[in-house]
Design a protein around this motif. Sequence first.
Motif, PDB file in Angstrom:
ATOM      1  N   THR A  27       0.838  -1.210   0.000  1.00  0.00           N
ATOM      2  CA  THR A  27       0.000   0.000   0.000  1.00  0.00           C
ATOM      3  C   THR A  27       0.869   1.254   0.000  1.00  0.00           C
ATOM      4  N   ALA A  28       1.909   1.261   0.857  1.00  0.00           N
ATOM      5  CA  ALA A  28       2.814   2.414   0.917  1.00  0.00           C
ATOM      6  C   ALA A  28       3.534   2.602  -0.413  1.00  0.00           C
ATOM      7  N   ASP A  29       3.984   1.495  -1.023  1.00  0.00           N
ATOM      8  CA  ASP A  29       4.671   1.581  -2.313  1.00  0.00           C
ATOM      9  C   ASP A  29       3.753   2.143  -3.392  1.00  0.00           C
ATOM     10  N   ARG A  30       2.492   1.755  -3.325  1.00  0.00           N
ATOM     11  CA  ARG A  30       1.549   2.267  -4.318  1.00  0.00           C
ATOM     12  C   ARG A  30       1.383   3.780  -4.174  1.00  0.00           C
ATOM     13  N   PHE A  31       1.275   4.258  -2.926  1.00  0.00           N
ATOM     14  CA  PHE A  31       1.217   5.707  -2.700  1.00  0.00           C
ATOM     15  C   PHE A  31       2.479   6.382  -3.245  1.00  0.00           C
ATOM     16  N   SER A  36       2.203  10.173  -4.224  1.00  0.00           N
ATOM     17  CA  SER A  36       1.392  10.602  -3.077  1.00  0.00           C
ATOM     18  C   SER A  36       2.286  10.558  -1.837  1.00  0.00           C
ATOM     19  N   TYR A  37       3.207  11.524  -1.751  1.00  0.00           N
ATOM     20  CA  TYR A  37       4.269  11.423  -0.765  1.00  0.00           C
ATOM     21  C   TYR A  37       3.788  11.603   0.673  1.00  0.00           C
ATOM     22  N   VAL A  38       2.750  12.384   0.901  1.00  0.00           N
ATOM     23  CA  VAL A  38       2.235  12.555   2.260  1.00  0.00           C
ATOM     24  C   VAL A  38       1.672  11.235   2.780  1.00  0.00           C
ATOM     25  N   ASP A  39       0.793  10.612   1.981  1.00  0.00           N
ATOM     26  CA  ASP A  39       0.222   9.323   2.385  1.00  0.00           C
ATOM     27  C   ASP A  39       1.297   8.250   2.489  1.00  0.00           C
ATOM     28  N   ALA A  40       2.262   8.286   1.544  1.00  0.00           N
ATOM     29  CA  ALA A  40       3.344   7.293   1.571  1.00  0.00           C
ATOM     30  C   ALA A  40       4.164   7.438   2.849  1.00  0.00           C
ATOM     31  N   TYR A  44       4.849   4.501   5.539  1.00  0.00           N
ATOM     32  CA  TYR A  44       6.201   4.015   5.796  1.00  0.00           C
ATOM     33  C   TYR A  44       6.614   4.277   7.246  1.00  0.00           C
ATOM     34  N   LYS A  45       6.144   5.376   7.825  1.00  0.00           N
ATOM     35  CA  LYS A  45       6.464   5.671   9.223  1.00  0.00           C
ATOM     36  C   LYS A  45       5.902   4.585  10.141  1.00  0.00           C
ATOM     37  N   GLU A  46       4.655   4.151   9.876  1.00  0.00           N
ATOM     38  CA  GLU A  46       4.056   3.063  10.666  1.00  0.00           C
ATOM     39  C   GLU A  46       4.877   1.782  10.529  1.00  0.00           C
ATOM     40  N   LEU A  47       5.294   1.488   9.294  1.00  0.00           N
ATOM     41  CA  LEU A  47       6.073   0.275   9.058  1.00  0.00           C
ATOM     42  C   LEU A  47       7.439   0.354   9.733  1.00  0.00           C
ATOM     43  N   ALA A  48       8.064   1.542   9.692  1.00  0.00           N
ATOM     44  CA  ALA A  48       9.400   1.712  10.271  1.00  0.00           C
ATOM     45  C   ALA A  48       9.390   1.515  11.780  1.00  0.00           C
ATOM     46  N   GLU A  49       8.283   1.847  12.410  1.00  0.00           N
ATOM     47  CA  GLU A  49       8.196   1.671  13.862  1.00  0.00           C
ATOM     48  C   GLU A  49       8.120   0.198  14.249  1.00  0.00           C
ATOM     49  N   THR A  53      12.943  -2.021   7.754  1.00  0.00           N
ATOM     50  CA  THR A  53      13.776  -2.652   6.724  1.00  0.00           C
ATOM     51  C   THR A  53      14.472  -1.576   5.899  1.00  0.00           C
ATOM     52  N   GLU A  54      15.450  -1.994   5.108  1.00  0.00           N
ATOM     53  CA  GLU A  54      16.174  -1.044   4.250  1.00  0.00           C
ATOM     54  C   GLU A  54      15.225  -0.370   3.267  1.00  0.00           C
ATOM     55  N   HIS A  55      14.338  -1.151   2.657  1.00  0.00           N
ATOM     56  CA  HIS A  55      13.392  -0.598   1.685  1.00  0.00           C
ATOM     57  C   HIS A  55      12.481   0.438   2.331  1.00  0.00           C
ATOM     58  N   VAL A  56      11.963   0.116   3.506  1.00  0.00           N
ATOM     59  CA  VAL A  56      11.031   1.030   4.193  1.00  0.00           C
ATOM     60  C   VAL A  56      11.736   2.336   4.553  1.00  0.00           C
ATOM     61  N   LEU A  57      12.964   2.246   5.080  1.00  0.00           N
ATOM     62  CA  LEU A  57      13.683   3.457   5.484  1.00  0.00           C
ATOM     63  C   LEU A  57      14.087   4.305   4.278  1.00  0.00           C
ATOM     64  N   LYS A  58      14.453   3.648   3.182  1.00  0.00           N
ATOM     65  CA  LYS A  58      14.750   4.399   1.959  1.00  0.00           C
ATOM     66  C   LYS A  58      13.527   5.195   1.513  1.00  0.00           C
ATOM     67  N   ARG A  59      12.414   4.507   1.414  1.00  0.00           N
ATOM     68  CA  ARG A  59      11.196   5.146   0.915  1.00  0.00           C
ATOM     69  C   ARG A  59      10.675   6.200   1.901  1.00  0.00           C
ATOM     70  N   LEU A  60      10.824   5.949   3.200  1.00  0.00           N
ATOM     71  CA  LEU A  60      10.393   6.935   4.190  1.00  0.00           C
ATOM     72  C   LEU A  60      11.204   8.223   4.014  1.00  0.00           C
ATOM     73  N   GLY A  61      12.521   8.078   3.918  1.00  0.00           N
ATOM     74  CA  GLY A  61      13.366   9.247   3.707  1.00  0.00           C
ATOM     75  C   GLY A  61      13.030   9.969   2.421  1.00  0.00           C
ATOM     76  N   ASP A  62      12.822   9.208   1.341  1.00  0.00           N
ATOM     77  CA  ASP A  62      12.516   9.819   0.046  1.00  0.00           C
ATOM     78  C   ASP A  62      11.164  10.537   0.061  1.00  0.00           C
ATOM     79  N   SER A  63      10.179   9.966   0.749  1.00  0.00           N
ATOM     80  CA  SER A  63       8.853  10.590   0.818  1.00  0.00           C
ATOM     81  C   SER A  63       8.956  11.974   1.470  1.00  0.00           C
ATOM     82  N   TYR A  64       9.760  12.064   2.527  1.00  0.00           N
ATOM     83  CA  TYR A  64       9.980  13.371   3.163  1.00  0.00           C
ATOM     84  C   TYR A  64      10.839  14.275   2.281  1.00  0.00           C
ATOM     85  N   TYR A  65      11.892  13.707   1.681  1.00  0.00           N
ATOM     86  CA  TYR A  65      12.844  14.485   0.881  1.00  0.00           C
ATOM     87  C   TYR A  65      12.158  15.156  -0.305  1.00  0.00           C
ATOM     88  N   TYR A  66      11.316  14.388  -1.008  1.00  0.00           N
ATOM     89  CA  TYR A  66      10.665  14.933  -2.190  1.00  0.00           C
ATOM     90  C   TYR A  66       9.573  15.945  -1.841  1.00  0.00           C
TER      91      TYR A  66
END
Length: 653
Positions: A27-31, A36-40, A44-49, A53-66
């Motif tokens: 679901t997060a990847d689809r966002f 849809s970086y806010v929803d993503a 990803y924040k829920e998953l990171a808690e 995983t490496e994938h989750v932290l990459k995407r979490l950082g990128d969602s904020y970065y973008y």
Amino acid sequence: MKKTIQLTLALLISTLSLFSQTKQTATADRFFDNISYVDAANKYKELAEKNPTEHVLKRLGDSYYYNVKMKEASEAYAKLFKNFTPEESEYMFKYAQALRAVGNFKESKVWMQKFHQTKLKDSRGEEFTDKNANIEAIKNEKPLYEVSNLVYINTENSDFGVTDYNNIIFFSSTRKVGKFVKNTHTRNNKPFLDIFYVSKDKLNSANEKTPLSDEINTKYHESSVSFSPDKKIMYFTRNNYNEGRYRKDEKGYNNLKIYRAEYVNKKWINIIELPFNSDAYSVGHPSVSKDGKRLYFTSNMPGSIGQTDIFYVAINGDNTYGEVKNLGPKVNTEGREMFPFISDDDVLYFSSDGHFGIGALDVFSSKLENGRFQKPANLKAPVNSQLDDFAFSINPNTKKGYLSSNRKGGAGDDDIYAVIELQKTIPIIEKPCLRVITGTVRDQMNQKIPNARIVLKDAKGIIVKDTITNEFGDFKYKLTCNKNYIITGLKEYYKNDTASFTTNIASKIKLNLSMSEEFTLNDVNELIIKINPIYFNFNKTDIRPDAARELNKVVAVMEKYPNMIIAGNSHTDARGNANYNQKLSERRAKSTVDYIISRGINPDRISDKGYGETQLVNGCVDNDTHSNREKCTSEEHQANRRTEFVIISFRKK
């Protein structure tokens, strides 16, 4: 039994938890894939808690970065690098930029140096780790401009990108129009952009700003306006949405395009998209030159140096356009170059995260001189801040202009600022003394050698440059005057050549690489392994002892160069029956190759082929009817009876 039940329950709960997280990750990847970086970020924040995983932290950082949430991005990237070592060095760059954006310049420099060590040829790493790159000089030295927030034009939403139009200005905004919002963009859950205008004498009043007509403003993004010199043609950016059709590329992205409108009877009509747009990539942020002959814009089209580059195209004046051209590596980097504005005095202003700056996107200027843009200069603070600064424009006559920024202290997301130039925009920099050093690398046949390695060292033996010759065997450097250098040419299968020189004058260097003793050229200029002739007994294919000694040399060379692929080619002279000669040469070629393989050489690295009398090295012809026989000596016939080991290719190591 009790322990077994407990273990089974634990495994079941673990499996259900993993299944749940996999579903949430999808679901997060689809966002994320739908921008849809806010929803993503929330997902990803829920998953990171639960399971970072490496994938989750990459995407979490990128969602904020973008979405330019740099504090959150830096924290996510910090967790990423604490627990993992991403293969993509770009994450080092983004982490360094996020740290820079929150003011942690010391730690940012550490990560930028790591990025540079990983990607030595990336211009961004070179820029940010250059010993002359001084953050204090662009943060705290005497400013070039005075900057003030236009509080009455800005809202809690995004407002940016001012363009002068006689006594009014155009700008882009996500503000509400009336009581309703037509659409919300999934990237940041904010309304889509529309183009507005307001009289200059009302910039400092609370009067309502007017949107353009629905012919220009649609339910998707419109922004970044520019005009022809006579103000009758408007260029603007819009989503790939025209005549009610919303198009996506093969990845599902809706890209940006530049459109053209004509001002007729006080209306903007005849809206068409420009011919160099594409459904497959974005084109946007247009800026027209003073003479109306050039259109500058941003794109990620094929041929871009970085993530987004600045291009230009000739405006022909008959509704046609010239060839699209990239501004090249002096302006464009491997990062993002965006929001070009070409002033009336031929200075290009643009935003970049690839040139050395204070924050995420900084504004730079580059003067057009003799048809070339010069090295960009950072406009320093207060034009540039620790976050995004962009859409800079200036009137060189009035010294007044506009800036857009999402810096702290604004009214909302992006704000518009008034700019007044305090001194000359582009400082005069004394040009260092440089000498042009050119050279060529040639072989013993005086042929130029392409892709030869060139190692340049200074007087202390420190490597200054490590490059290769171009496809013509040439190289070229600009070096500091009156310095001593040592230059060496290298190429596999050749002996090195070294020369020394001083840059007191422009020089032409010649490096001559003689072939390694193991190799030579045959009569048709093929590179072959150098061995003595291989002889066979009459009408035989057995390997004689004297032939074995030569074939062992071939084995030794192949062991020394394990990436070398060769062919064992056998030839006969023209005497005798052609068909017989062909078969004899094939048997002899196979015999020599079989011998080499028997000595441990991989069969994939060597092939055999017999050519019979089809490739004579001289004029000693003799067909089967002897109607064209040439009288030749035994030595001349012997020259055609040869077995050669030709270098076919060099397999990647």
